[in-house]
Design a protein around this motif. Structure first.
Motif, PDB file in Angstrom:
ATOM      1  N   TYR A  64       4.617   3.417  -8.387  1.00  0.00           N
ATOM      2  CA  TYR A  64       4.239   2.098  -7.907  1.00  0.00           C
ATOM      3  C   TYR A  64       5.354   1.498  -7.066  1.00  0.00           C
ATOM      4  O   TYR A  64       6.524   1.550  -7.441  1.00  0.00           O
ATOM      5  N   CYS A  65       4.953   0.887  -5.992  1.00  0.00           N
ATOM      6  CA  CYS A  65       5.852   0.098  -5.171  1.00  0.00           C
ATOM      7  C   CYS A  65       5.741  -1.364  -5.615  1.00  0.00           C
ATOM      8  O   CYS A  65       4.644  -1.815  -6.000  1.00  0.00           O
ATOM      9  N   ALA A  66       6.853  -2.078  -5.572  1.00  0.00           N
ATOM     10  CA  ALA A  66       6.840  -3.476  -5.981  1.00  0.00           C
ATOM     11  C   ALA A  66       7.780  -4.278  -5.100  1.00  0.00           C
ATOM     12  O   ALA A  66       8.740  -3.738  -4.548  1.00  0.00           O
ATOM     13  N   ALA A  67       7.485  -5.568  -4.986  1.00  0.00           N
ATOM     14  CA  ALA A  67       8.313  -6.458  -4.179  1.00  0.00           C
ATOM     15  C   ALA A  67       8.617  -7.729  -4.960  1.00  0.00           C
ATOM     16  O   ALA A  67       7.792  -8.195  -5.747  1.00  0.00           O
ATOM     17  N   THR A  68       9.798  -8.261  -4.719  1.00  0.00           N
ATOM     18  CA  THR A  68      10.178  -9.508  -5.360  1.00  0.00           C
ATOM     19  C   THR A  68      10.888 -10.420  -4.376  1.00  0.00           C
ATOM     20  O   THR A  68      11.597  -9.946  -3.477  1.00  0.00           O
ATOM     21  N   SER A  69      10.686 -11.710  -4.576  1.00  0.00           N
ATOM     22  CA  SER A  69      11.389 -12.711  -3.784  1.00  0.00           C
ATOM     23  C   SER A  69      12.491 -13.363  -4.613  1.00  0.00           C
ATOM     24  O   SER A  69      13.185 -14.255  -4.133  1.00  0.00           O
ATOM     25  N   ARG A  70      12.648 -12.900  -5.841  1.00  0.00           N
ATOM     26  CA  ARG A  70      13.589 -13.522  -6.767  1.00  0.00           C
ATOM     27  C   ARG A  70      14.835 -12.670  -6.942  1.00  0.00           C
ATOM     28  O   ARG A  70      14.792 -11.454  -6.913  1.00  0.00           O
TER      29      ARG A  70
ATOM     30  N   VAL B  88       0.853  -1.186   0.000  1.00  0.00           N
ATOM     31  CA  VAL B  88       0.000   0.000   0.000  1.00  0.00           C
ATOM     32  C   VAL B  88       0.889   1.237   0.000  1.00  0.00           C
ATOM     33  O   VAL B  88       1.651   1.468   0.952  1.00  0.00           O
ATOM     34  N   GLU B  89       0.785   2.026  -1.067  1.00  0.00           N
ATOM     35  CA  GLU B  89       1.566   3.252  -1.180  1.00  0.00           C
ATOM     36  C   GLU B  89       0.803   4.429  -0.597  1.00  0.00           C
ATOM     37  O   GLU B  89      -0.431   4.432  -0.581  1.00  0.00           O
ATOM     38  N   SER B  90       1.551   5.422  -0.170  1.00  0.00           N
ATOM     39  CA  SER B  90       0.970   6.681   0.278  1.00  0.00           C
ATOM     40  C   SER B  90       2.019   7.772   0.113  1.00  0.00           C
ATOM     41  O   SER B  90       3.197   7.492  -0.112  1.00  0.00           O
ATOM     42  N   GLY B  91       1.552   9.023   0.210  1.00  0.00           N
ATOM     43  CA  GLY B  91       2.484  10.138   0.186  1.00  0.00           C
ATOM     44  C   GLY B  91       2.534  10.919  -1.106  1.00  0.00           C
ATOM     45  O   GLY B  91       3.235  11.933  -1.191  1.00  0.00           O
ATOM     46  N   GLY B  92       1.808  10.486  -2.114  1.00  0.00           N
ATOM     47  CA  GLY B  92       1.796  11.248  -3.356  1.00  0.00           C
ATOM     48  C   GLY B  92       0.994  12.520  -3.202  1.00  0.00           C
ATOM     49  O   GLY B  92       0.394  12.782  -2.157  1.00  0.00           O
ATOM     50  N   GLY B  93       0.977  13.332  -4.249  1.00  0.00           N
ATOM     51  CA  GLY B  93       0.201  14.555  -4.205  1.00  0.00           C
ATOM     52  C   GLY B  93       0.717  15.572  -5.191  1.00  0.00           C
ATOM     53  O   GLY B  93       1.430  15.245  -6.139  1.00  0.00           O
ATOM     54  N   LEU B  94       0.351  16.826  -4.944  1.00  0.00           N
ATOM     55  CA  LEU B  94       0.756  17.929  -5.801  1.00  0.00           C
ATOM     56  C   LEU B  94       1.989  18.608  -5.234  1.00  0.00           C
ATOM     57  O   LEU B  94       2.101  18.789  -4.013  1.00  0.00           O
ATOM     58  N   ALA B  95       2.898  18.980  -6.104  1.00  0.00           N
ATOM     59  CA  ALA B  95       4.112  19.679  -5.682  1.00  0.00           C
ATOM     60  C   ALA B  95       4.508  20.659  -6.768  1.00  0.00           C
ATOM     61  O   ALA B  95       4.065  20.554  -7.913  1.00  0.00           O
ATOM     62  N   GLN B  96       5.314  21.609  -6.389  1.00  0.00           N
ATOM     63  CA  GLN B  96       5.885  22.528  -7.357  1.00  0.00           C
ATOM     64  C   GLN B  96       7.318  22.115  -7.657  1.00  0.00           C
ATOM     65  O   GLN B  96       7.955  21.417  -6.852  1.00  0.00           O
ATOM     66  N   ALA B  97       7.801  22.542  -8.797  1.00  0.00           N
ATOM     67  CA  ALA B  97       9.185  22.238  -9.164  1.00  0.00           C
ATOM     68  C   ALA B  97      10.118  22.701  -8.050  1.00  0.00           C
ATOM     69  O   ALA B  97       9.975  23.816  -7.539  1.00  0.00           O
TER      70      ALA B  97
ATOM     71  N   LEU C  14       9.606  -7.135 -14.742  1.00  0.00           N
ATOM     72  CA  LEU C  14       9.049  -8.490 -14.760  1.00  0.00           C
ATOM     73  C   LEU C  14       9.601  -9.354 -13.629  1.00  0.00           C
ATOM     74  O   LEU C  14       9.089 -10.444 -13.370  1.00  0.00           O
ATOM     75  N   LEU C  15      10.631  -8.867 -12.942  1.00  0.00           N
ATOM     76  CA  LEU C  15      11.176  -9.613 -11.819  1.00  0.00           C
ATOM     77  C   LEU C  15      10.262  -9.567 -10.611  1.00  0.00           C
ATOM     78  O   LEU C  15      10.298 -10.431  -9.743  1.00  0.00           O
ATOM     79  N   TYR C  16       9.402  -8.535 -10.567  1.00  0.00           N
ATOM     80  CA  TYR C  16       8.619  -8.267  -9.367  1.00  0.00           C
ATOM     81  C   TYR C  16       7.309  -9.054  -9.361  1.00  0.00           C
ATOM     82  O   TYR C  16       6.592  -9.109 -10.353  1.00  0.00           O
ATOM     83  N   ASP C  17       7.037  -9.654  -8.185  1.00  0.00           N
ATOM     84  CA  ASP C  17       5.856 -10.495  -8.037  1.00  0.00           C
ATOM     85  C   ASP C  17       4.629  -9.716  -7.577  1.00  0.00           C
ATOM     86  O   ASP C  17       3.494 -10.091  -7.879  1.00  0.00           O
ATOM     87  N   TYR C  18       4.859  -8.670  -6.804  1.00  0.00           N
ATOM     88  CA  TYR C  18       3.747  -7.961  -6.170  1.00  0.00           C
ATOM     89  C   TYR C  18       3.872  -6.466  -6.432  1.00  0.00           C
ATOM     90  O   TYR C  18       4.975  -5.914  -6.429  1.00  0.00           O
ATOM     91  N   TRP C  19       2.693  -5.860  -6.621  1.00  0.00           N
ATOM     92  CA  TRP C  19       2.631  -4.435  -6.930  1.00  0.00           C
ATOM     93  C   TRP C  19       1.583  -3.761  -6.072  1.00  0.00           C
ATOM     94  O   TRP C  19       0.540  -4.341  -5.764  1.00  0.00           O
ATOM     95  N   GLY C  20       1.851  -2.513  -5.717  1.00  0.00           N
ATOM     96  CA  GLY C  20       0.839  -1.706  -5.064  1.00  0.00           C
ATOM     97  C   GLY C  20      -0.097  -1.096  -6.089  1.00  0.00           C
ATOM     98  O   GLY C  20       0.062  -1.285  -7.300  1.00  0.00           O
TER      99      GLY C  20
END
Length: 124
Positions: free
Chosen positions: A95-101, A5-14, A109-115
């Motif tokens: 996107y956050c992703a996790a892999t056991s490989r 579960v990702e969080s923390g995104g939003g609007l920002a200025q340069a 394509l290495l990643y098994d799980y995605w947020g």
């Protein structure tokens, strides 16, 4: 199964900073590494950063080196992406992703799980 579960995104200025978080639950003991990818409208999902769960070795795409920092808190099963000096071209769903490989951590394509992704929008 692993849930991310990702969080923390939003609007920002340069030039602003944002910190993304990704909380993992489930079979996190099998994690080899976690990564952050991003996808802008009409573009392929691309690698941004990754971290090995054991040892904490980090890897970055060239376009984020010196601006983004990936880190993890093993006790909280959470990985972070600190994004500094944001640019409009950083606008994307992250996107956050996790892999056991074991493998090239920049290869999606290495990643098994995605947020589900978190939107980051940077205005000029």
């Amino acid at each position: 199964q692993v849930q991310l579960v990702e969080s923390g995104g939003g609007l920002a200025q340069a030039g602003d900073s944002l910190r993304l978080s990704c909380a993992a639950s489930g079979r996190t003991s099998s994690h080899y590494a976690m990564g952050w990818f991003r996808q802008a409208p009409g573009k392929e999902r691309e690698f941004a950063a990754a971290i090995k769960w054991s040892g904490g070795t980090t890897y970055y795409a060239d376009f984020v080196k010196g601006r983004f920092t990936i880190s993890r808190d093993s006790a909280k099963n959470t990985v972070y992406l600190q994004m500094n000096s944001l640019k409009p071209e950083d606008t994307a769903v992250y996107y956050c992703a996790a892999t056991s490989r074991v493998g090239a951590l920049s290869w999606k394509l290495l990643y098994d799980y995605w947020g589900q992704g978190t939107q980051v929008t940077v205005s000029s």
